[in-house]
Enzyme design. Structure first.
Site, mmCIF file in Angstrom:
data_model
loop_
_atom_site.group_PDB
_atom_site.id
_atom_site.type_symbol
_atom_site.label_atom_id
_atom_site.label_comp_id
_atom_site.label_asym_id
_atom_site.label_seq_id
_atom_site.Cartn_x
_atom_site.Cartn_y
_atom_site.Cartn_z
ATOM 1 N N TYR A 183 -5.626 19.114 -9.228
ATOM 2 C CA TYR A 183 -5.759 17.352 -8.309
ATOM 3 C C TYR A 183 -7.051 16.658 -9.972
ATOM 4 O O TYR A 183 -6.975 15.758 -9.988
ATOM 5 C CB TYR A 183 -6.875 18.151 -7.542
ATOM 6 N N VAL A 226 -13.511 12.289 1.624
ATOM 7 C CA VAL A 226 -13.694 11.345 2.609
ATOM 8 C C VAL A 226 -13.584 12.406 3.544
ATOM 9 O O VAL A 226 -12.234 12.687 3.745
ATOM 10 C CB VAL A 226 -13.109 10.328 2.097
ATOM 11 N N ILE A 243 0.446 -1.286 0.335
ATOM 12 C CA ILE A 243 -0.162 0.074 -0.037
ATOM 13 C C ILE A 243 0.522 1.482 0.271
ATOM 14 O O ILE A 243 1.481 1.337 0.606
ATOM 15 C CB ILE A 243 -1.231 -0.201 0.734
ATOM 16 N N ASN A 257 -1.968 4.107 -3.329
ATOM 17 C CA ASN A 257 -3.223 5.328 -2.634
ATOM 18 C C ASN A 257 -2.299 6.274 -2.758
ATOM 19 O O ASN A 257 -3.233 7.633 -2.847
ATOM 20 C CB ASN A 257 -3.676 5.021 -1.379
ATOM 21 N N ASP A 260 8.875 6.988 -1.941
ATOM 22 C CA ASP A 260 8.427 8.235 -2.411
ATOM 23 C C ASP A 260 8.005 8.233 -4.165
ATOM 24 O O ASP A 260 9.087 7.642 -4.906
ATOM 25 C CB ASP A 260 9.405 9.579 -2.405
ATOM 26 N N THR A 271 -10.709 13.057 5.775
ATOM 27 C CA THR A 271 -9.249 13.009 5.821
ATOM 28 C C THR A 271 -8.558 13.480 6.245
ATOM 29 O O THR A 271 -9.327 15.379 6.168
ATOM 30 C CB THR A 271 -8.362 11.884 4.867
ATOM 31 N N LYS A 298 -6.787 13.509 -12.012
ATOM 32 C CA LYS A 298 -7.358 11.812 -11.702
ATOM 33 C C LYS A 298 -7.726 10.731 -12.519
ATOM 34 O O LYS A 298 -8.384 10.493 -13.008
ATOM 35 C CB LYS A 298 -8.410 12.343 -10.453
#
Length: 228
Positions: free
Chosen positions: A143, A176, A10, A77, A54, A178, A147
């Site tokens: 962003y 979300v 991950i 992720n 990284d 976070t 994406k």
């Protein structure tokens, strides 16, 4: 793809959705979990193997793939999100930084681990995208471009890796709760709910998962006139 007895790698696993994925795959019986982050000392979850990574560093990516040769599931992720529109002097620099992490980082990791997955029976890639794959806004313009590109990359990887039996699942979701969305005044899903839906879809053999109602609404309305 079965999570039980899988070996999972991950990226960006020290917080947010990445940390939620690490916890969830352990709970579902993963045999081993590699938790990667730029600073491996930030990995505090018991039961995982910290890895320095990284995703913008080809050397880091190569070293990670060489160290985690038993991997059967890769969760891409790691990502960044900087607020701002394209109507700024620094827009090109900011967009390049998003593409370097959110697009080319996924490409690097996927290319490095594809032979590993092939040797271990095919396995799977799970790429964390967004509702922003299809919907832009002035505050998240950079962003959104990254994406949207990641969505297309995931579709291409699915075609390329199908012959070796590798499943490629793309996860899309809205806001979300976070660190990435801290301070944003919008309805937010919990990382736990998003991750549970993603892993359920992975185990069901899906190629795409729309993990909340907002995302499903946007995808449905792309063909509307006018589009959403």
């Amino acid at each position: 793809m079965n999570i039980q007895n899988a070996t999972v790698f991950i990226t960006g696993a020290n917080r947010g959705i990445g940390l939620a994925f690490a916890k969830a795959v352990l709970e579902r019986g993963a045999r081993k979990v590699y938790a990667a982050a730029r600073n491996p000392s930030s990995i505090e979850l018991a039961g995982v193997t910290p890895v320095k990574l990284d995703v913008t560093s080809p050397d880091d990516v190569s070293a990670a793939a060489a160290a985690a040769t038993d991997t059967t599931l890769v969760i891409n992720n790691a990502g960044i999100a900087t607020l701002g529109s394209f109507n700024t002097p620094e827009a090109e620099t900011v967009l390049r930084s998003h593409l370097e992490t959110n697009l080319f980082g996924v490409l690097r990791v996927s290319q490095a681990f594809a032979p590993v997955l092939a040797r271990n029976g095919g396995g799977a890639l799970l790429n964390v995208a967004s509702v922003a794959s299809w919907l832009s806004s002035p505050t998240l313009a950079n962003y959104a471009v990254s994406k949207a590109a990641l969505w297309s990359l995931s579709n291409a990887l699915r075609n390329d890796l199908r012959p070796q039996g590798t499943q490629v699942l793309t996860l899309h979701m809205g806001f979300v709760d976070t660190d990435l969305t801290h301070g944003m005044n919008a309805p937010k899903a919990t990382p736990q709910d998003i991750v549970a839906r993603a892993l359920d879809a992975l185990e069901a053999g899906a190629s795409e998962v729309l993990a909340d109602e907002r995302t499903r609404e946007v995808k449905r309305n792309l063909s509307a006139e006018p589009a959403i």
